[in-house]
Structures are given as C-alpha cells and as structure tokens.
Scaffold this active site. Sequence first.
Site, mmCIF file in Angstrom:
data_model
loop_
_atom_site.group_PDB
_atom_site.id
_atom_site.type_symbol
_atom_site.label_atom_id
_atom_site.label_comp_id
_atom_site.label_asym_id
_atom_site.label_seq_id
_atom_site.Cartn_x
_atom_site.Cartn_y
_atom_site.Cartn_z
ATOM 1 C CG ASP A 1 -7.154 -2.009 -1.366
ATOM 2 O OD1 ASP A 1 -7.001 -2.061 -2.593
ATOM 3 O OD2 ASP A 1 -7.365 -0.936 -0.773
ATOM 4 C CD GLU B 1 -14.178 3.302 0.941
ATOM 5 O OE1 GLU B 1 -13.123 2.936 0.404
ATOM 6 O OE2 GLU B 1 -14.210 3.903 2.039
#
Length: 598
Positions: A334, A566
């Site tokens: 990302d 996460e």
Amino acid sequence: MDIGSWQLHLKSLDDVEVHYAGFKTPHIHNLSDLVQENLGLQVRKFGRLQLPDTSDDSPNILVFQISARTPFRTDVAFISGTGLESPRLEERVGSHTGTSLTSQLKEKQREFDTKFEKSFNLVHKLDSESIVAGKAAIGNLLGGIGYFFGQSKIAISGNMNQGNHDDSILYWPAELYTAVPSRPFFPRGFLWDEGFHQLLVWRWDIHISLDIIGHWLDLMNIDGWIPREQILGAEALSKVPSDYVVQIPTNGNPPALLLALNDLVHGLKINKFTAAETDVISSFLERAFVRLEAWFQWFNTTQSGKEVGSYYWHGRDHTTTRELNPKTLTSGLDDYPRASHPSEDERHVDLRCWMLLAADCMHSIAELFEKENKSGKEYGNTVKLLSDFKILNQMHYDDAYGTYLDFGNHTEKVRLVWKETMVGHNYATRELVREVLEVPKLGLVPHIGPVSLFPFIARIIPADSRILERQLDLISNRSILWTKFGLRSLAKTSSLYMKYNTEHDAPYWRGPIWMNMNYMILSSLHHYSGVDGPYREKARTIYEDLRGNLIRNVVQNYHKNGFFREQYDQRNGKGKGARVFNGWTSLVLLIMAEAYPS
C-alpha cells in the site's frame, strides 16, 4: 422455503428467560446495530433491556436473548431435515444437548488436539499459553474459510487509476472458496493474503488447500490475470468503499499462492506425503499447470520494466496532487514509499524477487512432470537471470546504505501543504496538497524496509558474502528496523517514517509490525543459520531473538484482549488495525513450529 423445515430447541436445567426479535435485512454486518436500536427502543418505552418478542414481516434473521443469573448452563440445538414430527425428535434433540453433547465436544476436542500436535509438534517447544494461542490461530483461520458467489466489477476505461469506476463491466458470475483476513472487517478474498493463509491450511488439510487454490485459479481471465480483491455478492460489496470496488486488469498482486505450491512441490520431491496425498497433489499440479503458465506469462509481460530482468508494479497514480507518495496498492504494501514520481523507468526489487519465486516454482513443476519443453527451459533461464547476484547488485544494491533499494524518478523534497481555493466570492476550501520542491532524478530510492530485504528473503545472497552481513546488521539495528516486538515495516530513519500520506490516510506500512513480512524474513534467517558460512552464528542469534520477540508479543496480546490483530505498534507492541484478524497474523503458529517455506 429455501432452507426447508427446521426447529431451534433451548434446553437448560437452570432458571432462564428467553426473548427474541426477527429482522429483515439485506446485510448481516449491521446486525449489532439493529439489535442495539431495538433494545434502546424497549428501554425508552418500558425501561427493560430485552428484545420485544416481535418480528418484521418475512424475517431472514432471528435473534434470541437468554437471561439468567450466573453461573448457568444452557444448550441450543438446531434441528433440520425431514421427519421433524417423528417420534425420534426428542432423541435427536437429546443427542445435541446435555451430557451427550458434552461427550461429543470432548471427543472433538481430543481429535483436534491430536491433529494439532501431529501437524505442528509444539508440545516440547513452547509453554502452554503459546500453545493455546497457536490453537486459536489455526482454529480461527479455518473458521474464516467461506464460500462466496457474485460478479466482480472490472475497469474498461483507458484511465486505469484506482478510483476511476465510472466505466466498468461485470466479470462472469463466479464462485470462490477461500479464507478471509478478518470475518468482521475484511469478509472477502484477497489474492496475496491467500498465499500466506495456505501455508497454514495445507499443513492442516491438503484437500481443503488445493480446493481453495483451484478456486482462485478459476478466476483467471483469458490473459492470465486474476483480480486481486474478490468482492463477490452484496454482503462483501457492502463493506468496501466505492473507490476500491473496480478491479483493473493491468494491475497485479504478489503471486503468493506459489509459496504454498512451492512447498507442495518440494514435499513431493523428498517423498514427504503419503501415497494418497501424493496422487492428489500431483493430479492437481498437472491440471493446474496450464493456468499457472498463463499467470506467470501475464506477470512476465505486463509488469516487466525497461531493462531485461527488471519489473515494476503497474497502477501507481502519477497524476495525484494529494498523496505525499503515490501508493502502490498492487504490491500489497500500500503506502510503503516508492519513487516519488511514478514512471515506466521504475524497478521494484520486491517484484523482481516474486518473479524469481514464480519462475523457480514453474521450473520445479515442469521438471517434476517432465514438461521440459521450450517453456520449461525458459523458466530455467529466467531463474538463472533473476538469481544472478551480480546483475541484482548492479540494478538495486546501494553500497552507502548497505542494502537493496527500488529504482525510479525520485526526490526527497516533497511535502503536504495547506492550500486554500476560492469558491465564488465569499467561500474558500482548505485542503492538503502535494508540493514538490525539487526536480526528481532517476536513481535508487532511499527508503529501507521489508522491500529492501527481498533479495535476502529470496536467498539470492551467497552465504559468504559481506553483503549478507550488512543485511544482518540492518535487521538487528535498533535505530532502523529492530524492535523488541518485531521488525518495523519502514526504517525509523526514513523521511516518511510514520508520516500521513494524505490528511486522513494514516501510516499503514510506514512503521507498524506486520506478521507476514516478519515471517518471511525470519524464514531466511533460519535458512542462513543452517548454511555453512562466516555469518551462520550471527544469523542464528538474530533468528532466535526475533522469533522470541514475535511469539511473545502476539501471545501476550492474545491473552490480554482475546484477539489477533492486523498489525502491532512498533513502540509498545500493542495490537493495531483490524481486530479479529485471523489472516496472516496466524503465521505466528508456523513461527512457533519453525515451519518455513521451502
């Protein structure tokens, strides 16, 4: 009518009170809101925190509320199928409740424990708290496997930047059997996540793993492209911002499924599997070979760079005026910083190493099935080119930093500044926009992180090379990547360390600890600690320290909060991002078992 006849039975020897509510809703993810609104209405009307014992017309969800004084025990039995009014109904209910259910659960628990130990062999390696967390990791990952059906949206416009979703078409109606990163937050398939999931799943059940990989390969189009994010069905679609729905057929995602397939091929070569398992795996690989070839060729042609043996992730937005550093969503990392000005001159070191893995895996499969035709030899040649240490160093090594870097059109003098724009005569909007203070130049991009370590991960660096020692120094340097909780996703010395990419786009791969990259780096530390060379002991020491840090932090977080997360904060180790993240964070179990990719 679609689900046939069924009954729900509640049995308890204790004093319990039961209330219910029926809802008609197109989405399940908003169920908590519906229940809370309903309870709130009851409190305002009657002063009681209980469901109203009423239902919407034609409900598709029934919620039951059981109230009692603790401690209490109750069993809920769902009975479906024919013969619900038969004399044996009470017997069927009894077999799913009370002592009979307790006995069955204990037996299933024993079966799970036996299979868990056979698969991961942890009893003599770790303490009981770690083993409990390890069991939760595999149990929750398996529990997140689901079946999805629907149609992806595919971009057809000439403008292929992410977010341009005005001009799209529907993919064919498709089914997907897959694990998901997080059932509440990411209830859909992600291509590169799934490769890491399957490193665990194949060790538990090869049949399930091959079924999942096969479903993913079935999503391939005629060009060999697989959409990287599978948003199939209304439920999945309801959880995704509109800018991320449309998939772009020029953009890829790491071919991480090959990590699991490479493991299976290696296992076949060393006769690791039973005869029945060998037959199943061999049959699958032979049938899948044509699609794997198409997938490889798609990457090798569409993601290639200007120089032979170079690759770059397509899909970066070179027109953006709001991003500090244009994101590279296709890489899976990302907002990890790449060249400040995206161009066709870029060379991404991580993609080069993914292509080496892909070529090596395809070459191994070709050898296994004696497919040494022209394409088989080409895979061997590609492996030889991409594993050439000298060429790799010429393209990506920076002696000043002592590591590998991306190449591209870059300047460090980029910042976000507030800018006011007049609207009409009396109203001004204020927004953060990108300001470039220096003309970018072609060269190596001075940002260090997991991307820099991909040649180390790919084990291209010779065991006696001084460059290997410099990678080990980089990994263990507390001022760069090392923390007592795991390795940072971007060097603390980077100019973009923990920097927002837009006003509201918080740092994601710019510092926090991610389990998948830590697992891959740990895997290579384990490899180099077992290979003769002058840095073997140094690799072993770093390996043991990093492994201990990762296990300790994830286990402590799990027992404190009940969740896998996460990512983890590099400053204090606390879980961050999506909770109930039972995707690649579950790799902590393979770290416990010291089970790494071949």
